[in-house]
Design a protein around this motif. Structure first.
Motif, mmCIF file in Angstrom:
data_model
loop_
_atom_site.group_PDB
_atom_site.id
_atom_site.type_symbol
_atom_site.label_atom_id
_atom_site.label_comp_id
_atom_site.label_asym_id
_atom_site.label_seq_id
_atom_site.Cartn_x
_atom_site.Cartn_y
_atom_site.Cartn_z
ATOM 1 N N VAL A 175 -6.125 8.349 -9.513
ATOM 2 C CA VAL A 175 -7.491 7.843 -9.663
ATOM 3 C C VAL A 175 -7.462 6.460 -10.319
ATOM 4 O O VAL A 175 -8.138 5.533 -9.872
ATOM 5 N N ARG A 176 -6.641 6.308 -11.367
ATOM 6 C CA ARG A 176 -6.537 5.014 -12.064
ATOM 7 C C ARG A 176 -6.035 3.929 -11.110
ATOM 8 O O ARG A 176 -6.560 2.824 -11.083
ATOM 9 N N ALA A 177 -5.024 4.256 -10.295
ATOM 10 C CA ALA A 177 -4.482 3.286 -9.330
ATOM 11 C C ALA A 177 -5.554 2.899 -8.317
ATOM 12 O O ALA A 177 -5.671 1.718 -7.947
ATOM 13 N N VAL A 230 -10.805 -2.773 -8.107
ATOM 14 C CA VAL A 230 -11.140 -3.913 -8.970
ATOM 15 C C VAL A 230 -10.442 -5.170 -8.445
ATOM 16 O O VAL A 230 -11.048 -6.234 -8.346
ATOM 17 N N LEU A 231 -9.155 -5.036 -8.095
ATOM 18 C CA LEU A 231 -8.402 -6.171 -7.551
ATOM 19 C C LEU A 231 -9.052 -6.669 -6.265
ATOM 20 O O LEU A 231 -9.240 -7.874 -6.081
ATOM 21 N N GLN A 232 -9.397 -5.759 -5.366
ATOM 22 C CA GLN A 232 -10.016 -6.148 -4.096
ATOM 23 C C GLN A 232 -11.333 -6.888 -4.348
ATOM 24 O O GLN A 232 -11.622 -7.892 -3.706
ATOM 25 N N GLN A 233 -12.134 -6.403 -5.311
ATOM 26 C CA GLN A 233 -13.399 -7.065 -5.619
ATOM 27 C C GLN A 233 -13.173 -8.449 -6.219
ATOM 28 O O GLN A 233 -13.895 -9.400 -5.894
ATOM 29 N N LYS A 234 -12.155 -8.576 -7.090
ATOM 30 C CA LYS A 234 -11.839 -9.888 -7.677
ATOM 31 C C LYS A 234 -11.425 -10.878 -6.601
ATOM 32 O O LYS A 234 -11.867 -12.021 -6.588
ATOM 33 N N VAL A 235 -10.560 -10.434 -5.706
ATOM 34 C CA VAL A 235 -10.088 -11.308 -4.634
ATOM 35 C C VAL A 235 -11.261 -11.680 -3.727
ATOM 36 O O VAL A 235 -11.412 -12.842 -3.348
ATOM 37 N N ARG A 236 -12.091 -10.708 -3.396
ATOM 38 C CA ARG A 236 -13.257 -10.983 -2.547
ATOM 39 C C ARG A 236 -14.172 -12.010 -3.217
ATOM 40 O O ARG A 236 -14.629 -12.957 -2.562
ATOM 41 N N ALA A 237 -14.407 -11.858 -4.517
ATOM 42 C CA ALA A 237 -15.263 -12.807 -5.237
ATOM 43 C C ALA A 237 -14.642 -14.199 -5.270
ATOM 44 O O ALA A 237 -15.325 -15.205 -5.054
ATOM 45 N N GLU A 285 -5.184 -6.242 8.033
ATOM 46 C CA GLU A 285 -4.599 -5.924 9.340
ATOM 47 C C GLU A 285 -3.096 -6.226 9.338
ATOM 48 O O GLU A 285 -2.290 -5.432 9.835
ATOM 49 N N LEU A 286 -2.712 -7.354 8.761
ATOM 50 C CA LEU A 286 -1.288 -7.696 8.641
ATOM 51 C C LEU A 286 -0.571 -6.660 7.789
ATOM 52 O O LEU A 286 0.522 -6.206 8.122
ATOM 53 N N ASN A 287 -1.202 -6.255 6.708
ATOM 54 C CA ASN A 287 -0.583 -5.312 5.781
ATOM 55 C C ASN A 287 -0.426 -3.914 6.380
ATOM 56 O O ASN A 287 0.456 -3.163 5.963
ATOM 57 N N ASP A 288 -1.246 -3.586 7.374
ATOM 58 C CA ASP A 288 -1.154 -2.262 8.000
ATOM 59 C C ASP A 288 0.217 -1.990 8.612
ATOM 60 O O ASP A 288 0.622 -0.839 8.739
ATOM 61 N N THR A 289 0.931 -3.039 8.997
ATOM 62 C CA THR A 289 2.254 -2.865 9.606
ATOM 63 C C THR A 289 3.380 -3.277 8.655
ATOM 64 O O THR A 289 4.525 -3.391 9.067
ATOM 65 N N SER A 290 3.038 -3.485 7.398
ATOM 66 C CA SER A 290 4.020 -3.966 6.423
ATOM 67 C C SER A 290 4.538 -2.826 5.548
ATOM 68 O O SER A 290 3.801 -1.895 5.244
ATOM 69 N N PRO A 291 5.785 -2.923 5.101
ATOM 70 C CA PRO A 291 6.304 -1.906 4.184
ATOM 71 C C PRO A 291 5.871 -2.143 2.734
ATOM 72 O O PRO A 291 6.183 -1.347 1.864
ATOM 73 N N PHE A 292 5.133 -3.217 2.491
ATOM 74 C CA PHE A 292 4.757 -3.577 1.127
ATOM 75 C C PHE A 292 3.303 -3.199 0.833
ATOM 76 O O PHE A 292 2.488 -3.061 1.737
ATOM 77 N N ARG A 302 -0.600 -3.096 -0.323
ATOM 78 C CA ARG A 302 -1.758 -3.958 -0.092
ATOM 79 C C ARG A 302 -2.079 -4.770 -1.343
ATOM 80 O O ARG A 302 -2.491 -5.919 -1.254
ATOM 81 N N ALA A 303 -1.842 -4.182 -2.514
ATOM 82 C CA ALA A 303 -2.125 -4.895 -3.759
ATOM 83 C C ALA A 303 -1.279 -6.163 -3.866
ATOM 84 O O ALA A 303 -1.766 -7.205 -4.310
ATOM 85 N N SER A 304 -0.007 -6.093 -3.429
ATOM 86 C CA SER A 304 0.848 -7.288 -3.511
ATOM 87 C C SER A 304 0.321 -8.379 -2.576
ATOM 88 O O SER A 304 0.351 -9.560 -2.923
ATOM 89 N N PHE A 305 -0.205 -7.999 -1.419
ATOM 90 C CA PHE A 305 -0.774 -8.975 -0.498
ATOM 91 C C PHE A 305 -2.039 -9.599 -1.092
ATOM 92 O O PHE A 305 -2.257 -10.801 -0.959
#
Length: 197
Positions: free
Chosen positions: A43-45, A51-58, A79-86, A88-91
């Motif tokens: 839940v924390r993650a 929060v990260l997604q909202q910060k980046v969006r802002a 979409e790029l991250n959907d095929t990545s082994p890394f 989404r937060a790092s992207f």
């Protein structure tokens, strides 16, 4: 005597059963605690990611000028991250870093794709995604290719001078010389490094 022996054996069997029951109860409590801990971390993650997604969006909305442009870029990154082994937060963190240091929005997806392929090629991880993205951000912020960027990438196993040299059709030594004179501009370096990676 036989009856007494049977009662004693039965008592010992009962004591053993109680001990097993206590052990199972303890294991269950520990297992239950582990499940609660795991659920709490999950839940924390999830909250931290939101929060990260909202910060980046802002940040993207502010820099790009509209929420629509921010959403379009985020959609391409996801979409790029959907095929990545890394992760989404790092992207998202890399995107925030790149855009914050002045990398043009239309170059972000190409850079991230090149970076993630290079990191996968060297057997790297999410921290390497951020470290290499940071090199691109430093090129953009300084307005030119610098020696410390070449060194940072070299430490990660990426011969940036050679990659850029191949794009410019010159030698790696010439790229190093031009870099020491500040002769390679940010846009040229970012484009060449993106293609080279």
């Amino acid at each position: 005597k036989a009856a007494q022996g049977g009662e004693a054996a039965f008592k010992r069997l009962g004591d053993a059963a109680k001990a097993v029951a206590k052990t199972l109860a303890a294991v269950g409590a520990v297992g239950g605690a582990a499940v609660v801990t795991m659920a709490t971390k999950t839940v924390r993650a999830g909250i931290e990611f939101n929060v990260l997604q909202q910060k980046v969006r802002a940040a993207l909305t502010t820099i790009l000028g509209t929420a629509g442009a921010a959403e379009e870029l985020l959609s391409k990154i996801n979409e790029l991250n959907d095929t990545s082994p890394f992760s989404r937060a790092s992207f998202l963190e890399a995107t925030q870093q790149l855009i914050g240091f002045g990398v043009e929005a239309d170059k972000i997806v190409g850079i991230l794709d090149s970076v993630q392929q290079a990191v996968a090629g060297i057997g790297g991880n999410e921290q390497d995604i951020l470290r290499i993205s940071s090199a691109f951000a430093r090129i953009a912020s300084s307005g030119r290719l610098t020696g410390d960027v070449l060194l940072t990438l070299q430490e990660k196993g990426i011969d940036a001078a050679k990659l850029i040299a191949e794009e410019f059709e010159v030698t790696a030594e010439e790229i190093r010389n031009q870099t020491s004179r500040g002769a390679i501009g940010a846009d040229e370096a970012i484009d060449a490094l993106t293609k080279g990676l």
